[in-house]
Design a protein around this motif. Structure first.
Motif, PDB file in Angstrom:
ATOM      1  N   ARG A  10       0.868  -1.186   0.000  1.00  0.00           N
ATOM      2  CA  ARG A  10       0.000   0.000   0.000  1.00  0.00           C
ATOM      3  C   ARG A  10       0.901   1.231   0.000  1.00  0.00           C
ATOM      4  O   ARG A  10       1.533   1.551   0.983  1.00  0.00           O
ATOM      5  N   ARG A  11       0.994   1.848  -1.163  1.00  0.00           N
ATOM      6  CA  ARG A  11       1.804   3.053  -1.282  1.00  0.00           C
ATOM      7  C   ARG A  11       0.934   4.128  -1.912  1.00  0.00           C
ATOM      8  O   ARG A  11      -0.024   3.827  -2.609  1.00  0.00           O
ATOM      9  N   SER A  12       1.282   5.386  -1.691  1.00  0.00           N
ATOM     10  CA  SER A  12       0.567   6.446  -2.412  1.00  0.00           C
ATOM     11  C   SER A  12       1.017   6.389  -3.868  1.00  0.00           C
ATOM     12  O   SER A  12       2.215   6.459  -4.143  1.00  0.00           O
ATOM     13  N   ARG A  14       0.977   7.843  -7.702  1.00  0.00           N
ATOM     14  CA  ARG A  14       0.794   9.106  -8.437  1.00  0.00           C
ATOM     15  C   ARG A  14       1.037   8.945  -9.929  1.00  0.00           C
ATOM     16  O   ARG A  14       1.075   9.932 -10.659  1.00  0.00           O
ATOM     17  N   TYR A  95      -3.385  13.764 -10.376  1.00  0.00           N
ATOM     18  CA  TYR A  95      -2.360  13.019 -11.122  1.00  0.00           C
ATOM     19  C   TYR A  95      -2.953  12.228 -12.294  1.00  0.00           C
ATOM     20  O   TYR A  95      -2.496  11.121 -12.595  1.00  0.00           O
ATOM     21  N   TRP A 136      -4.439   9.597  -1.050  1.00  0.00           N
ATOM     22  CA  TRP A 136      -5.300  10.602  -0.395  1.00  0.00           C
ATOM     23  C   TRP A 136      -4.848  11.961  -0.927  1.00  0.00           C
ATOM     24  O   TRP A 136      -3.669  12.312  -0.825  1.00  0.00           O
ATOM     25  N   GLY A 138      -5.271  15.534  -0.194  1.00  0.00           N
ATOM     26  CA  GLY A 138      -5.744  16.609   0.689  1.00  0.00           C
ATOM     27  C   GLY A 138      -6.068  17.886  -0.083  1.00  0.00           C
ATOM     28  O   GLY A 138      -7.033  18.598   0.252  1.00  0.00           O
ATOM     29  N   PHE A 139      -5.289  18.165  -1.131  1.00  0.00           N
ATOM     30  CA  PHE A 139      -5.561  19.359  -1.946  1.00  0.00           C
ATOM     31  C   PHE A 139      -7.012  19.382  -2.446  1.00  0.00           C
ATOM     32  O   PHE A 139      -7.603  20.442  -2.637  1.00  0.00           O
ATOM     33  N   LEU A 176       8.590   4.484   1.431  1.00  0.00           N
ATOM     34  CA  LEU A 176       9.358   5.628   1.927  1.00  0.00           C
ATOM     35  C   LEU A 176       9.899   5.294   3.315  1.00  0.00           C
ATOM     36  O   LEU A 176       9.311   4.464   4.009  1.00  0.00           O
ATOM     37  N   ARG A 178      10.500   5.324   7.122  1.00  0.00           N
ATOM     38  CA  ARG A 178       9.711   5.686   8.311  1.00  0.00           C
ATOM     39  C   ARG A 178      10.669   5.702   9.495  1.00  0.00           C
ATOM     40  O   ARG A 178      11.546   4.838   9.583  1.00  0.00           O
TER      41      ARG A 178
HETATM   42  C1  LIG Z   1      -4.340  13.569   5.084  1.00  0.00           C
HETATM   43  C2  LIG Z   1      -3.449  13.297   3.895  1.00  0.00           C
HETATM   44  C3  LIG Z   1      -3.412  14.216   2.851  1.00  0.00           C
HETATM   45  C4  LIG Z   1      -2.612  13.966   1.733  1.00  0.00           C
HETATM   46  N1  LIG Z   1      -2.646  14.847   0.676  1.00  0.00           N
HETATM   47  C5  LIG Z   1      -1.903  14.597  -0.413  1.00  0.00           C
HETATM   48  C6  LIG Z   1      -1.987  15.462  -1.557  1.00  0.00           C
HETATM   49  O1  LIG Z   1      -2.734  16.443  -1.597  1.00  0.00           O
HETATM   50  N2  LIG Z   1      -1.215  15.167  -2.630  1.00  0.00           N
HETATM   51  C7  LIG Z   1      -0.370  14.079  -2.647  1.00  0.00           C
HETATM   52  O2  LIG Z   1       0.311  13.872  -3.652  1.00  0.00           O
HETATM   53  N3  LIG Z   1      -0.289  13.227  -1.586  1.00  0.00           N
HETATM   54  C8  LIG Z   1      -1.031  13.461  -0.488  1.00  0.00           C
HETATM   55  N4  LIG Z   1      -0.995  12.582   0.579  1.00  0.00           N
HETATM   56  C9  LIG Z   1      -0.138  11.371   0.516  1.00  0.00           C
HETATM   57  C10 LIG Z   1       1.105  11.489   1.418  1.00  0.00           C
HETATM   58  O3  LIG Z   1       2.011  12.381   0.821  1.00  0.00           O
HETATM   59  C11 LIG Z   1       1.713  10.081   1.595  1.00  0.00           C
HETATM   60  O4  LIG Z   1       0.800   9.259   2.281  1.00  0.00           O
HETATM   61  C12 LIG Z   1       3.029  10.120   2.367  1.00  0.00           C
HETATM   62  O5  LIG Z   1       4.017  10.811   1.635  1.00  0.00           O
HETATM   63  C13 LIG Z   1       3.563   8.712   2.672  1.00  0.00           C
HETATM   64  O6  LIG Z   1       3.714   7.964   1.487  1.00  0.00           O
HETATM   65  P1  LIG Z   1       3.008   6.544   1.296  1.00  0.00           P
HETATM   66  O7  LIG Z   1       1.511   6.769   1.399  1.00  0.00           O
HETATM   67  O8  LIG Z   1       3.401   6.074  -0.068  1.00  0.00           O
HETATM   68  O9  LIG Z   1       3.494   5.631   2.365  1.00  0.00           O
HETATM   69  C14 LIG Z   1      -1.796  12.796   1.683  1.00  0.00           C
HETATM   70  C15 LIG Z   1      -1.864  11.869   2.741  1.00  0.00           C
HETATM   71  C16 LIG Z   1      -2.683  12.104   3.820  1.00  0.00           C
HETATM   72  C17 LIG Z   1      -2.758  11.051   4.908  1.00  0.00           C
END
Ligand SMILES: Cc1cc2nc3c(=O)[nH]c(=O)nc-3n(C[C@H](O)[C@H](O)[C@H](O)COP(=O)(O)O)c2cc1C
Length: 188
Positions: A10-12, A14, A95, A136, A138-139, A176, A178
């Motif tokens: 589970r990674r963010s 993009r 993205y 996620w 947030g923007f 990433l 931690r």
């Molecule tokens: C509340 C929240 C808001 C976030 N908003 C953004 C965002 O607007 N754009 C983005 O690219 N990532 C966003 N992220 C993703 C985080 O940057 C990401 O979870 C963090 O860098 C850790 O990386 P990982 O999820 O791959 O472990 C958000 C995450 C959270 C929890």
């Protein structure tokens, strides 16, 4: 996938393949998220599914405009970090993902943010288990134009907790760093 694989995969995400995510799959993922715990089992989360790229582009432009206006009004670390990216006309806050799910609800519920954040965690894992990537965004909470709110079906009195993009990843980046857990005290 074992739960351990899931935790690590589970990674963010993009970078997405152009491939569409079927509506049925998104609905199944949302259903899984409803297994998340909530205060007093109140289940206050509501979902808006957007699979229309024009609408996502419109929301991206709206959020970028509002964020840049906020930066102009009150400069700070967010401005330093994100202004240049948001000024880039080609930058889409989603993205170019094929879909976004907005998790929304009534701010009258005290635990709304916590309950919805937990549901989002479940959404992320359910998606990852199906080979889908999420992030996620947030923007994406910065929708202020009442017309756009109406167009996406956001009730007047509801607030946005989390916009979560969903799509097929082009690749899953390595985790990433931690830092070690900050365990403040162990009393035994
Ligand atoms: C509340 C929240 C808001 C976030 N908003 C953004 C965002 O607007 N754009 C983005 O690219 N990532 C966003 N992220 C993703 C985080 O940057 C990401 O979870 C963090 O860098 C850790 O990386 P990982 O999820 O791959 O472990 C958000 C995450 C959270 C929890």
């Amino acid at each position: 996938m074992t739960f351990d694989d899931l935790l690590r995969n589970r990674r963010s995400i993009r970078n997405f393949q152009q491939k569409d995510v079927p509506l049925e799959t998104i609905k199944e993922i949302i259903k899984d998220s409803c297994l998340a715990p909530s205060a007093s089992n109140g289940q206050p989360c509501n979902f808006i599914i957007i699979k229309n790229r024009d609408m996502m582009e419109k929301i991206s432009a709206e959020c970028k405009k509002n964020l840049l206006n906020d930066f102009a009004d009150s400069p700070g670390p967010m401005k330093e970090r994100y202004e240049a990216i948001l000024q880039d006309e080609k930058f889409n806050i989603f993205y170019n993902a094929p879909s976004v799910v907005y998790v929304v609800g009534s701010p009258d519920v005290d635990s709304l943010d916590v309950d919805c954040a937990l549901a989002v965690g479940y959404l992320m894992f359910s998606a990852a288990q199906r080979g889908l990537g999420t992030c996620w965004i947030g923007f994406g909470t910065n929708i202020r134009d009442p017309k756009i709110k109406e167009e996406i079906g956001l009730p007047d009195n509801y607030s946005i907790v989390a916009p979560l993009i969903i799509g097929y990843p082009q690749l899953i980046p390595a985790p990433l760093e931690r830092h070690d857990p900050r365990i403040l005290q162990i009393i035994s």
